[in-house]
Design a protein around this motif. Structure first.
Motif, short mmCIF file in Angstrom:
data_model
loop_
_atom_site.label_atom_id
_atom_site.label_comp_id
_atom_site.label_asym_id
_atom_site.label_seq_id
_atom_site.Cartn_x
_atom_site.Cartn_y
_atom_site.Cartn_z
N ASN A 105 0.80 -1.23 0.00
CA ASN A 105 0.00 0.00 0.00
C ASN A 105 0.83 1.28 0.00
O ASN A 105 0.56 2.20 -0.78
CB ASN A 105 -0.96 0.01 1.19
CG ASN A 105 -2.12 -0.93 0.99
OD1 ASN A 105 -2.60 -1.12 -0.11
ND2 ASN A 105 -2.56 -1.54 2.08
N GLU A 106 1.84 1.34 0.86
CA GLU A 106 2.60 2.59 0.99
C GLU A 106 3.34 2.96 -0.29
O GLU A 106 3.62 4.13 -0.54
CB GLU A 106 3.55 2.55 2.19
CG GLU A 106 4.59 1.44 2.15
CD GLU A 106 4.17 0.16 2.88
OE1 GLU A 106 5.06 -0.54 3.38
OE2 GLU A 106 2.96 -0.13 2.94
N TYR A 107 3.66 1.99 -1.12
CA TYR A 107 4.34 2.27 -2.39
C TYR A 107 3.34 2.45 -3.53
O TYR A 107 3.57 3.24 -4.44
CB TYR A 107 5.34 1.15 -2.70
CG TYR A 107 6.33 0.95 -1.58
CD1 TYR A 107 7.35 1.88 -1.35
CD2 TYR A 107 6.22 -0.13 -0.72
CE1 TYR A 107 8.24 1.72 -0.31
CE2 TYR A 107 7.12 -0.30 0.34
CZ TYR A 107 8.11 0.63 0.53
OH TYR A 107 8.99 0.48 1.58
N TYR A 108 2.26 1.72 -3.47
CA TYR A 108 1.21 1.83 -4.49
C TYR A 108 0.59 3.24 -4.49
O TYR A 108 0.36 3.82 -5.54
CB TYR A 108 0.13 0.78 -4.24
CG TYR A 108 -0.90 0.66 -5.34
CD1 TYR A 108 -0.65 -0.11 -6.46
CD2 TYR A 108 -2.13 1.30 -5.24
CE1 TYR A 108 -1.59 -0.24 -7.47
CE2 TYR A 108 -3.09 1.17 -6.24
CZ TYR A 108 -2.81 0.40 -7.35
OH TYR A 108 -3.75 0.28 -8.36
N THR A 109 0.35 3.77 -3.28
CA THR A 109 -0.29 5.08 -3.19
C THR A 109 0.62 6.20 -3.69
O THR A 109 0.13 7.22 -4.16
CB THR A 109 -0.74 5.36 -1.74
OG1 THR A 109 0.38 5.26 -0.86
CG2 THR A 109 -1.83 4.38 -1.31
N VAL A 110 1.92 6.00 -3.61
CA VAL A 110 2.85 7.00 -4.14
C VAL A 110 2.76 7.03 -5.67
O VAL A 110 2.76 8.09 -6.28
CB VAL A 110 4.31 6.70 -3.69
CG1 VAL A 110 5.31 7.56 -4.45
CG2 VAL A 110 4.45 6.90 -2.19
N LYS A 111 2.64 5.85 -6.29
CA LYS A 111 2.54 5.77 -7.75
C LYS A 111 1.15 6.15 -8.25
O LYS A 111 0.97 6.44 -9.43
CB LYS A 111 2.90 4.37 -8.24
CG LYS A 111 4.37 4.07 -8.11
CD LYS A 111 4.77 2.91 -8.99
CE LYS A 111 6.24 2.64 -8.86
NZ LYS A 111 6.97 2.94 -10.05
N ASN A 112 0.15 6.10 -7.36
CA ASN A 112 -1.23 6.40 -7.72
C ASN A 112 -1.80 7.43 -6.75
O ASN A 112 -2.57 7.09 -5.85
CB ASN A 112 -2.07 5.12 -7.67
CG ASN A 112 -1.59 4.10 -8.68
OD1 ASN A 112 -1.86 4.20 -9.86
ND2 ASN A 112 -0.85 3.10 -8.20
N PRO A 113 -1.44 8.70 -6.93
CA PRO A 113 -1.91 9.75 -6.01
C PRO A 113 -3.44 9.76 -5.93
O PRO A 113 -4.14 9.57 -6.93
CB PRO A 113 -1.39 11.05 -6.65
CG PRO A 113 -0.24 10.62 -7.50
CD PRO A 113 -0.58 9.24 -7.98
N GLY A 114 -3.93 9.96 -4.71
CA GLY A 114 -5.37 9.99 -4.50
C GLY A 114 -5.98 8.64 -4.20
O GLY A 114 -7.16 8.53 -3.89
#
Length: 178
Positions: A105-114
Motif C-alpha cells: 500500500n505505501e508504495y502503491y499510493t505514491v505511484k497512484n496519487p489519490g
C-alpha cells in the motif's frame, strides 16, 4: 484495432441479459462468473488443468486488475463445473505495467496519487492461499523500481517473464493471453 477486436469478442461471448453473475466457492470475493446451462462443449472434469495467465497491463488504480482476477474466475468457474481443486494448477506471470499491481500500500499510493490502498493485495493474497503461483518478471520489476521489499510477500520474482512463461509451458502449463 486490438481493442476493437477484444470488444467484439467480448460482446459475442456475453450471455443473455437475464443471467446474473454468481460468486464462486473457491474465492467468493472475486471472480464472479455466469452460469452456462448445458454447454455443448463439455468440460472434462477429470483432467488436470494447468494454465498460466500472461498479465502485462494494468487498468484503473481503484479496482483490482481484471487480468489478475481472471485466475479467480478460472478457479471458481471450473470448481462449479465439477473440476476438483487439486486438478487445477494456476500461475500468473506479471510483467510490464502490471508489476505495479503487486506493490504494498505505501508504495502503491505514491505511484497512484489519490488512491488510499492497493486494491490488488487482497486478491493476490486470496489467489496465493488457493495455490495460485504469482510470478513477477525481474526485468520489468527492476525497470519500474519494484523491489522485494516493496512487493507483496505472496509473489515470487523470476529472472524474466520470458523465462517463467517458457519454463511453465515446458512443464505442461497452457498459456492464456488476453
Amino acid at each position: 484495432m486490438k481493442k476493437a477486436l477484444f470488444l467484439l469478442l467480448l460482446l459475442a461471448a456475453t450471455p443473455s441479459i437475464s443471467q446474473q453473475l454468481e460468486s464462486g466457492t473457491v474465492i467468493p470475493e472475486y471472480g464472479k462468473t455466469y452460469p452456462i446451462a448445458s454447454p455443448e462443449f463439455k468440460t472434462d472434469t477429470n483432467a488436470v488443468l494447468k494454465v498460466v495467465f500472461d498479465v502485462d497491463r494494468s487498468f484503473k488504480a481503484l479496482k483490482p486488475n481484471a487480468l489478475i482476477e481472471t485466475a479467480a474466475r478460472f478457479l471458481n468457474m471450473h470448481e462449479k463445473a465439477g473440476v476438483n481443486s487439486e486438478n487445477m494448477k494456476v500461475a500468473l506471470v506479471l510483467h510490464g505495467q502490471s508489476v505495479n499491481d503487486v506493490l504494498k500500500n505505501e508504495y502503491y499510493t505514491v505511484k497512484n496519487p489519490g488512491v488510499s490502498q492497493n486494491p490488488n493485495l487482497k486478491l493476490i493474497e486470496a489467489l496465493s492461499k488457493n495455490g495460485v503461483e504469482i510470478i513477477l518478471c525481474g526485468q520489468s520489476a527492476t525497470h519500474h523500481k519494484v523491489t522485494r521489499e516493496k512487493a507483496s510477500e505472496h509473489i515470487t520474482f523470476a529472472l524474466s517473464a520470458m523465462t517463467a512463461l517458457v519454463q511453465l509451458q515446458n512443464d505442461g502449463y497452457q498459456l492464456i493471453k488476453f
